[in-house]
Design an enzyme around this catalytic site. Structure first.
Site: not given
Ligand code: S3P
Ligand code: PEP
Length: 469
Positions: A116, A352, A396, A144, A321, A33, A188
């Site tokens: 994102g 998460r 996920r 976010r 991730d 991705k 991020s």
């Protein structure tokens, strides 16, 4: 037909595991991705026609493709004969000059879903155009972080209107505005990547704050290296398989180390083994919490105190991730594990850190959250499971707990269609008869009673897709 609203993933049986000793499942991992969405941006900004092979086709990359088309970039998508889940994406570069552009009264509307990469990379890219563009996404994307990227772009001289420094935001393209900018990656790393991807056209000199350790910025390094080798004047670019998606299958090997049921095909080797080294999650097979093989499990080893000392895995320096996959299988590992530097996970598809703790605790695992760390104690497989996992619209969460479900009983997953974000074919691969898949039994369950209704065996019934409106 999308997947049903509630499914159960059944553990691999003794017979299935025995059969894998004779022939392993050979699983082909779809494209990355992160690399696909970077490549689409670089190809769009470059000149000439670029063909991306092995590109992932999922919600995140479809969103990026759709946004490019809205911006007037010609993009063709064709089947990939090698991997059904991939596509060959052909992008007609604009040579740094974004076509057309909206107006204040009628901006071009870009919908980024919950990607994102699309949200951040496109915010920077559309600054290079001449028109007005409005970016929005699903409600979670509007929560976010985006502030530091917007601050950096404003510092370069661009006008971005948003009441809260998040999406939705209206960007007023200003063309190339050369200048130097320092961007923090605390919220991020995609902020730095977004600026770097457009930096050649924008004339931007992008850096991260002094003292930032490149070893702690694997996704930014991926961007720098891709920018360095990408064919900016057109040509062909091969996208690697996704190492984070591969982690679920490597995790099956870690859960069944005596059998190692899966041969994970075409997965990029780590840098030390001659791979590109772009994907930090290529380290997963080396670092994954492994279950003890029977001999180890039986051995009383008070003498070897080290085995009881928790192993530590950091989200900054060790895994990306795929750290979620590691957390989900850790209750079955040979030693306890602590996962550190998880702060960024709180701002992603869902909170998460909390989600992992809550759902693992539902499975009766012993998990402690201290600061931005999770510590996972050891459990017996018979004591774990029998839980309906809420997946928080997070691909996920669904894939991690499906993986755990292959080793413990009674794992049911709500909203398995959320896997469409990065691996729409995930449950197809799980359920496909060996050797093309793992032959995992996946059942539709009644959403009220939780009872199994029917086993899902048809490919169409196992593909993750958006629910029809
Ligand atoms: O640059 C990228 O492709 C990514 C960076 C990481 O995000 P953050 O930097 O926001 O943690 C990662 O979690 C995401 O899945 C992909
Ligand atoms: C955080 C993720 O995605 P993104 O930031 O690209 O939406 C992810 O895929 O786990």
């Amino acid at each position: 037909m999308p997947l049903p609203a509630l499914i159960e993933v059944l553990p691999l049986s003794k017979e299935q595991l025995e059969a894998f000793k004779l022939q392993k499942a050979r699983v082909v991992i779809p494209g990355s991705k992160s690399i696909t969405n970077r490549a689409i941006v670089l190809a769009a900004l470059g000149s000439g026609v670029t063909t991306l092979k092995g590109a992932l086709w999922s919600e995140d990359t479809e969103a990026m493709t759709e946004c490019m088309r809205k911006l007037g970039i010609q993009v063709e998508v064709a089947p990939d004969v090698e991997v059904e889940a991939n596509r060959v994406i052909t992008v007609h570069g604009c040579g740094g000059q974004l076509p057309g552009g909206g107006t204040e009264a009628e901006p071009i509307e870009l919908f980024v879903q919950n990607a994102g990469t699309a949200a951040r990379f496109l915010t920077a890219m559309v600054c290079l155009g001449g028109g007005v563009v409005r970016l929005s996404g699903v409600p979670r994307m509007h929560e976010r972080p985006q502030m530091e990227l917007i601050r950096a772009l404003r510092a370069l001289g661009y006008r971005i209107d948003t009441p809260n420094d998040r999406l939705p935001a209206v960007v007023h393209g200003g063309g190339p505005r050369p200048g130097a900018v320092v961007v923090s990656v605390d919220d991020s790393s995609q902020f730095a990547s977004a600026l770097l991807l457009s930096s050649l056209v924008g004339g931007w000199e992008v850096s991260t704050p002094e003292g930032a350790n490149p070893d702690e910025l694997p996704y930014v390094e991926m961007t720098r290296q891709m920018v360095a080798v990408f064919p900016h004047t057109g040509g062909t670019f091969q996208v690697e398989p996704d190492a984070s998606s591969a982690s679920y299958f490597h995790a099956v090997n870690a859960l069944f180390p005596q059998v190692e049921p899966v041969e994970v095909l075409a997965c990029e080797p780590t840098r030390t083994d001659g791979g590109s080294g772009w994907q930090i999650d290529a380290e997963f097979p080396r670092l994954a919490p492994r279950r003890a093989v029977a001999a180890e499990a039986q051995a009383e080893d008070p003498a070897d105190k080290r085995r009881k000392v928790a192993q530590v895995i950091s989200r900054k320096t060790d895994l990306g991730d795929s750290i979620m996959t590691a957390v989900a299988i850790a209750p079955l590992a040979a030693v306890p594990f602590t996962f550190t530097d998880l702060g960024v996970l709180r701002k992603q598809e869902c909170e998460r850190v909390q989600a992992l703790r809550v759902e693992l605790t539902k499975c009766k695992a012993k998990v402690t959250e201290v600061g931005d760390s999770l510590s996972v104690e050891l459990s017996n497989p018979e004591d774990l499971g029998n839980a309906t996992i809420f997946t928080y619209h997070d691909h996920r969460m669904a894939m991690c707990f499906a993986t755990l479900g292959m080793a413990v009983s009674g794992i049911k997953l709500e909203d398995p269609n959320c896997t469409r974000k990065t691996v729409p074919s995930f449950f197809q691969i799980l359920a496909a008869p060996p050797p093309h898949g793992l032959g995992v039994e996946i059942w539709e369950c009644d959403t009220k009673t939780g009872e199994r209704v029917r086993q899902l065996t048809e490919k169409e019934d196992l593909l993750a897709a958006a629910p029809s409106k």
